[in-house]
Design an enzyme around this catalytic site. Structure first.
Site, PDB file in Angstrom:
ATOM      1  N   ASP A  80       0.849  -1.192   0.000  1.00 24.12           N
ATOM      2  CA  ASP A  80       0.000   0.000   0.000  1.00 24.12           C
ATOM      3  C   ASP A  80       0.887   1.245   0.000  1.00 24.12           C
ATOM      4  OD1 ASP A  80      -2.384   1.410   0.010  1.00 24.12           O
ATOM      5  OD2 ASP A  80      -2.554   1.418   2.197  1.00 24.12           O
ATOM      6  N   HIS A 128      -4.131  13.988   0.631  1.00 26.31           N
ATOM      7  CA  HIS A 128      -4.341  13.087   1.768  1.00 26.31           C
ATOM      8  C   HIS A 128      -3.180  13.192   2.757  1.00 26.31           C
ATOM      9  CE1 HIS A 128      -5.433   9.629   4.151  1.00 26.31           C
ATOM     10  NE2 HIS A 128      -4.255   9.087   3.917  1.00 26.31           N
ATOM     11  N   ASP A 178      -9.359   0.314   1.576  1.00 26.87           N
ATOM     12  CA  ASP A 178      -8.387  -0.114   2.582  1.00 26.87           C
ATOM     13  C   ASP A 178      -8.935   0.235   3.969  1.00 26.87           C
ATOM     14  OD1 ASP A 178      -6.059  -1.035   3.712  1.00 26.87           O
ATOM     15  OD2 ASP A 178      -4.986   0.858   3.444  1.00 26.87           O
TER      16      ASP A 178
HETATM   17 CA    CA Z   1      -4.189   2.876   2.817  1.00 22.91          CA
END
Ligand code: CA
Length: 423
Positions: free
Chosen positions: A134, A141, A241
């Site tokens: 990931d 973000h 996620d």
């Molecule tokens: Ca993530």
């Protein structure tokens, strides 16, 4: 131009203009139903295309693909044949369903065996995911999270604009859309507590992401350049996620995410090929400071994928809480892959690499409840009159994504999962 991407092609299957699956998409997946254990399939309009039946009945003779290739629980072996083969199959499917080609249409027994309504089948995990990584590649973000938990003046860590930051996740808990997610339990340390406590996570969150799927393996010590990267990327899915913010806050220093992240991630079932996404490529961010040479790239390597997240409580009154876009990614997939392999780390067909939460600059574009509710300080108003700071038990979270360049719209379907109370 890739033949199957031709925007002028129409199909003898009628496809609604808002469908995710016009003849220019032709994604790949695996389905099951009462009579089929697992067959590879594609999609057109409201139908799945059973590739095993198509091959068995001789329609794929030109591309020399054996029917048994499509009678497997996952697409790994098919994908491993490489882009020349997967592209040839997409082109062939485009021919078979082209409105100028009545061959399958006129053979009603074959058409009936090959085409099934999507609502009549269940989609399965499309690949066996060996390894999952990931990234953390959306600048909005990373800036939002850094502002909230560290310092607004130094929101980005010093390495952020030099390295596509990532961590190794856990592939065992990647779930297909439709599977419920149980609220995780774990260790947390509430701000006002002296000692940590154990119990169900209270701050359950989604993360709006996409993931790309590796289509070509490398040997240990081999690296993939940004220029060669597209040959190693088969396609993309939507990726939720799931994150337990209270577990994360207590555990993440110094080694990064662990149990806050690995209890579940939900993917959409259709792998939209990188080939099909080519018409939607767009410019990436201007990267300043300049990146190291191994991360440099040329051409338009970002992708304009419109993304949204909806929360649907048990009363079925849906609220779209986020509308973002994949084009907000600071680091491209090609850079992520080049960085991932620059040290010689090998990759395998079926590996999944997720983007990291995809937020845009506007508040409605924030890709997690952590950002949308600004750590719980600004509750999000729901269409049923309630509010959310994070995700409640029995809420269903749906992610959707599509590309539309005014000529053709192609989409990903949904990543959808209901949150059940902790076991
Ligand atoms: Ca993530």
């Amino acid at each position: 131009m890739i033949k199957a991407n031709n925007p002028d092609i129409t199909s003898w299957i009628s496809v609604d203009k808002h469908s995710d699956f016009p003849i220019q998409n032709l994604p790949f997946g695996i389905y099951t139903d009462a009579s089929v254990k697992h067959h590879a399939c594609s999609a057109i309009g409201n139908y799945i295309i059973d590739l095993y039946e198509l091959a068995k009945r001789g329609y794929l003779a030109d591309v020399k693909l054996d029917a048994e290739l499509f009678n497997q629980p996952v697409l790994n072996d098919f994908i491993a044949l490489g882009k020349s083969t997967t592209r040839a199959l997409r082109d062939k499917l485009s021919d078979i369903f082209n409105s100028n080609n009545q061959h399958l249409k006129n053979n009603s027994d074959d058409a009936q065996a090959v085409l099934k309504l999507q609502t009549d089948v269940k989609m399965l995990m499309p690949v066996r995911v060996g390894d999952y990584t990931d990234f953390y590649s959306s600048i909005d973000h990373a800036t939002n999270i850094g502002t909230m938990i560290r310092d607004p003046k130094n929101a980005l860590m010093p390495n952020w604009k030099h390295i596509p930051v990532g961590y190794h996740g856990r592939s065992s808990s990647i779930c297909i859309s439709g599977e419920p997610v149980y609220r995780p339990k774990g260790q947390m340390k509430p701000a006002d507590a002296e000692v940590p406590v154990y119990g169900p996570c209270k701050l359950l969150d989604f993360e709006l992401e996409t993931a790309f799927i590796i289509g070509k393996s490398t040997q240990l010590s081999e690296s993939v350049s940004t220029e060669a990267a597209d040959d190693y990327i088969f396609g993309m899915v939507l990726f939720n996620d799931w994150s337990a913010r209270d577990i994360q806050t207590w555990e993440y220093v110094p080694l990064g995410p662990f149990l806050a992240k690995n209890f579940a991630s939900t993917i959409s079932p259709w792998i939209v090929t990188l080939d099909a996404l080519e018409p939607y490529r767009t410019k990436g961010y201007v990267q300043e400071p300049k990146v190291l040479p191994y991360l440099e790239y040329t051409g338009d390597k970002n992708v304009d994928i419109k993304l949204e997240v909806a929360i649907v409580p048990e009363n079925n009154i849906e609220t779209i809480v986020c509308k973002s876009n994949y084009k907000y990614m600071y680091w491209t997939m090609e850079q992520q892959l080049a960085h991932h392999t620059v040290n010689g780390c090998n990759i395998n067909v079926g590996d999944m690499m997720a983007s990291g939460t995809i937020s845009g600059p506007q508040p409605i574009e924030y890709g997690s409840m952590m950002e949308l509710s600004w750590r719980g300080t600004k509750p999000v108003k729901m269409n049923d009159g309630t509010e959310r700071k994070f995700i409640n038990d029995n809420d269903t979270v749906i992610m959707r994504g599509y590309c539309d360049n005014g000529k053709v719209r192609i989409g990903f379907g949904e990543s959808k999962a209901k949150v059940l109370p902790a076991k």
